[in-house]
Design a protein around this motif. Sequence first.
Motif, PDB file in Angstrom:
ATOM      1  N   LEU A 200       0.710  -1.270  -0.167  1.00 41.73           N
ATOM      2  CA  LEU A 200      -0.025   0.159  -0.096  1.00 41.73           C
ATOM      3  C   LEU A 200       0.797   1.300  -0.021  1.00 41.73           C
ATOM      4  CD1 LEU A 200      -2.812  -1.155   2.453  1.00 41.73           C
ATOM      5  CD2 LEU A 200      -3.241  -0.649  -0.035  1.00 41.73           C
ATOM      6  N   THR A 201       2.052   1.115   0.675  1.00 41.84           N
ATOM      7  CA  THR A 201       2.939   2.251   0.607  1.00 41.84           C
ATOM      8  C   THR A 201       3.465   2.666  -0.725  1.00 41.84           C
ATOM      9  OG1 THR A 201       3.633   1.737   3.087  1.00 41.84           O
ATOM     10  CG2 THR A 201       5.039   3.150   1.497  1.00 41.84           C
ATOM     11  N   ILE A 202       3.905   1.529  -1.429  1.00 43.63           N
ATOM     12  CA  ILE A 202       4.233   1.881  -2.653  1.00 43.63           C
ATOM     13  C   ILE A 202       2.997   2.463  -3.729  1.00 43.63           C
ATOM     14  CG2 ILE A 202       5.147   0.654  -4.915  1.00 43.63           C
ATOM     15  CD1 ILE A 202       6.372  -1.493  -2.970  1.00 43.63           C
ATOM     16  N   ARG A 203       2.003   1.733  -3.632  1.00 49.06           N
ATOM     17  CA  ARG A 203       0.639   2.191  -4.144  1.00 49.06           C
ATOM     18  C   ARG A 203       0.498   3.771  -4.264  1.00 49.06           C
ATOM     19  NH1 ARG A 203      -5.357   1.271  -2.049  1.00 49.06           N
ATOM     20  NH2 ARG A 203      -4.161   2.837  -0.972  1.00 49.06           N
ATOM     21  N   ASP A 204       0.447   4.137  -2.680  1.00 42.09           N
ATOM     22  CA  ASP A 204       0.259   5.413  -2.322  1.00 42.09           C
ATOM     23  C   ASP A 204       0.938   6.558  -2.977  1.00 42.09           C
ATOM     24  OD1 ASP A 204      -2.136   4.636  -1.213  1.00 42.09           O
ATOM     25  OD2 ASP A 204      -1.414   4.914   0.858  1.00 42.09           O
ATOM     26  N   ILE A 205       2.447   6.158  -2.936  1.00 42.57           N
ATOM     27  CA  ILE A 205       3.590   6.887  -3.319  1.00 42.57           C
ATOM     28  C   ILE A 205       3.334   7.103  -5.056  1.00 42.57           C
ATOM     29  CG2 ILE A 205       5.900   6.958  -3.924  1.00 42.57           C
ATOM     30  CD1 ILE A 205       6.597   5.846  -1.275  1.00 42.57           C
ATOM     31  N   GLU A 206       2.903   6.101  -5.558  1.00 40.92           N
ATOM     32  CA  GLU A 206       2.552   6.096  -7.031  1.00 40.92           C
ATOM     33  C   GLU A 206       1.433   7.073  -7.309  1.00 40.92           C
ATOM     34  OE1 GLU A 206       2.170   3.313 -11.170  1.00 40.92           O
ATOM     35  OE2 GLU A 206       2.014   2.365  -8.951  1.00 40.92           O
ATOM     36  N   ARG A 207       0.330   6.869  -6.221  1.00 45.77           N
ATOM     37  CA  ARG A 207      -0.639   8.023  -6.477  1.00 45.77           C
ATOM     38  C   ARG A 207      -0.330   9.557  -6.098  1.00 45.77           C
ATOM     39  NH1 ARG A 207      -5.221   5.524  -2.792  1.00 45.77           N
ATOM     40  NH2 ARG A 207      -6.351   7.301  -3.747  1.00 45.77           N
ATOM     41  N   ILE A 208       0.565   9.629  -5.462  1.00 42.59           N
ATOM     42  CA  ILE A 208       1.155  11.298  -5.217  1.00 42.59           C
ATOM     43  C   ILE A 208       1.804  11.425  -6.521  1.00 42.59           C
ATOM     44  CG2 ILE A 208       2.762  12.334  -3.873  1.00 42.59           C
ATOM     45  CD1 ILE A 208       2.423  10.272  -1.440  1.00 42.59           C
ATOM     46  N   GLY A 209       2.568  10.799  -7.191  1.00 43.05           N
ATOM     47  CA  GLY A 209       2.859  10.896  -8.362  1.00 43.05           C
ATOM     48  C   GLY A 209       1.742  11.568  -9.169  1.00 43.05           C
ATOM     49  N   ASP A 210       0.917  10.600  -9.307  1.00 39.80           N
ATOM     50  CA  ASP A 210      -0.283  10.936 -10.381  1.00 39.80           C
ATOM     51  C   ASP A 210      -1.069  12.172 -10.124  1.00 39.80           C
ATOM     52  OD1 ASP A 210       0.104   8.560 -11.588  1.00 39.80           O
ATOM     53  OD2 ASP A 210      -1.393   7.359 -10.374  1.00 39.80           O
ATOM     54  N   HIS A 211      -1.348  12.480  -8.661  1.00 37.82           N
ATOM     55  CA  HIS A 211      -1.864  14.016  -8.501  1.00 37.82           C
ATOM     56  C   HIS A 211      -0.834  15.075  -8.847  1.00 37.82           C
ATOM     57  CE1 HIS A 211      -5.303  12.409  -6.553  1.00 37.82           C
ATOM     58  NE2 HIS A 211      -4.757  11.460  -5.647  1.00 37.82           N
ATOM     59  N   SER A 212       0.462  14.829  -8.591  1.00 38.17           N
ATOM     60  CA  SER A 212       1.553  16.032  -9.206  1.00 38.17           C
ATOM     61  C   SER A 212       1.391  16.149 -10.601  1.00 38.17           C
ATOM     62  CB  SER A 212       2.808  15.324  -8.708  1.00 38.17           C
ATOM     63  OG  SER A 212       3.133  15.531  -7.300  1.00 38.17           O
ATOM     64  N   VAL A 213       1.304  14.935 -11.297  1.00 38.51           N
ATOM     65  CA  VAL A 213       0.907  15.070 -12.816  1.00 38.51           C
ATOM     66  C   VAL A 213      -0.087  16.126 -13.149  1.00 38.51           C
ATOM     67  CG1 VAL A 213       0.493  13.957 -14.833  1.00 38.51           C
ATOM     68  CG2 VAL A 213       2.071  13.090 -13.453  1.00 38.51           C
ATOM     69  N   ASN A 214      -1.396  15.541 -12.181  1.00 39.47           N
ATOM     70  CA  ASN A 214      -2.434  16.512 -12.378  1.00 39.47           C
ATOM     71  C   ASN A 214      -2.431  17.920 -12.129  1.00 39.47           C
ATOM     72  OD1 ASN A 214      -4.093  14.121 -12.786  1.00 39.47           O
ATOM     73  ND2 ASN A 214      -4.965  14.146 -10.599  1.00 39.47           N
ATOM     74  N   ILE A 215      -1.677  18.245 -11.134  1.00 38.35           N
ATOM     75  CA  ILE A 215      -1.118  19.774 -11.054  1.00 38.35           C
ATOM     76  C   ILE A 215      -0.686  20.222 -12.194  1.00 38.35           C
ATOM     77  CG2 ILE A 215       0.149  21.226  -9.585  1.00 38.35           C
ATOM     78  CD1 ILE A 215      -0.623  19.307  -6.968  1.00 38.35           C
ATOM     79  N   ALA A 216       0.441  19.647 -12.741  1.00 40.38           N
ATOM     80  CA  ALA A 216       1.098  20.104 -13.807  1.00 40.38           C
ATOM     81  C   ALA A 216       0.346  20.147 -14.994  1.00 40.38           C
ATOM     82  CB  ALA A 216       2.193  19.290 -14.111  1.00 40.38           C
ATOM     83  N   ALA A 217      -0.727  19.364 -15.284  1.00 37.75           N
ATOM     84  CA  ALA A 217      -1.771  19.338 -16.206  1.00 37.75           C
ATOM     85  C   ALA A 217      -2.540  20.777 -16.309  1.00 37.75           C
ATOM     86  CB  ALA A 217      -2.545  18.133 -16.171  1.00 37.75           C
ATOM     87  N   ARG A 218      -3.132  20.994 -15.064  1.00 39.63           N
ATOM     88  CA  ARG A 218      -3.963  22.071 -14.576  1.00 39.63           C
ATOM     89  C   ARG A 218      -3.175  23.283 -15.080  1.00 39.63           C
ATOM     90  NH1 ARG A 218      -9.357  20.872 -15.370  1.00 39.63           N
ATOM     91  NH2 ARG A 218      -9.544  18.805 -14.665  1.00 39.63           N
ATOM     92  N   ALA A 219      -1.655  23.364 -14.423  1.00 37.39           N
ATOM     93  CA  ALA A 219      -0.968  24.373 -14.596  1.00 37.39           C
ATOM     94  C   ALA A 219      -0.700  24.780 -16.022  1.00 37.39           C
ATOM     95  CB  ALA A 219       0.309  24.217 -14.226  1.00 37.39           C
ATOM     96  N   LEU A 220      -0.630  23.820 -16.935  1.00 34.08           N
ATOM     97  CA  LEU A 220      -0.385  23.916 -18.368  1.00 34.08           C
ATOM     98  C   LEU A 220      -1.628  24.526 -19.031  1.00 34.08           C
ATOM     99  CD1 LEU A 220       1.218  23.389 -20.838  1.00 34.08           C
ATOM    100  CD2 LEU A 220       0.261  21.231 -21.012  1.00 34.08           C
TER     101      LEU A 220
END
Length: 224
Positions: free
Chosen positions: A193-213
């Motif tokens: 679950l730790t690995i999964r949640d870290i991967e999901r944090i990366g996904d949310h960071s991409v979402n932030i970048a997408a909205r910034a773009l």
Amino acid sequence: MPRNEYQSQLADLRADVLDMSETVAERLEMALEALETGDADLAQQVIDGDDEINQQYLDLEKQCTDLIALQQPVAGDLRFIAASFKIITDLERIADLATNLGEYATDGETNIFPEIDIQELGDVTLEMLADAMAAYAEDDSQQCYAVDERDDHLDDLCEIASDTVVRELIESDELDADEDIETFMEDVSRFLLTIRDIERIGDHSVNIAARALYMIDNNDELIY
């Protein structure tokens, strides 16, 4: 409302979103340290601090809705406010995942697979979050694409880590009849679950970048 006061409110919104991101990044860093060191007190600080971030989110949500309702912004200003609203949503979810990591650090053994460097995975997400927020702060579209590209690297690292756990379980000869198998498997589940949640944090960071773009260039290429 005078134009200069309106522009000041927009500047305040950007500053407040960046302040929230700094708090979230700090909590994520604390949670990762708690996982690495087993520091239960540090982990509890992350868990207890989640209410503060939730309140920041609610306050910023009100700023966004008030600006839209009272100022009726158009074009670039509207994209900026809408992007800010979406970004704080992703920040709040990253904070929730950091809280999860804090809970994992207090619930059981976190170093059962020492060959897997959880801190390395976490450092990648911290860099992605920092770069995504820098793109938002500086109107830097190139950083948005860089965050998206780095997510592929994080996904690969997380996949390797998860595969390593499975392989270790299959090949392990350390478990014996006297060992508490149920407790061990609970620790394994938390590790995955730790690995999964870290991967999901990366996904949310991409979402932030997408909205910034989208905010910067009216470009929805990275959204979804």
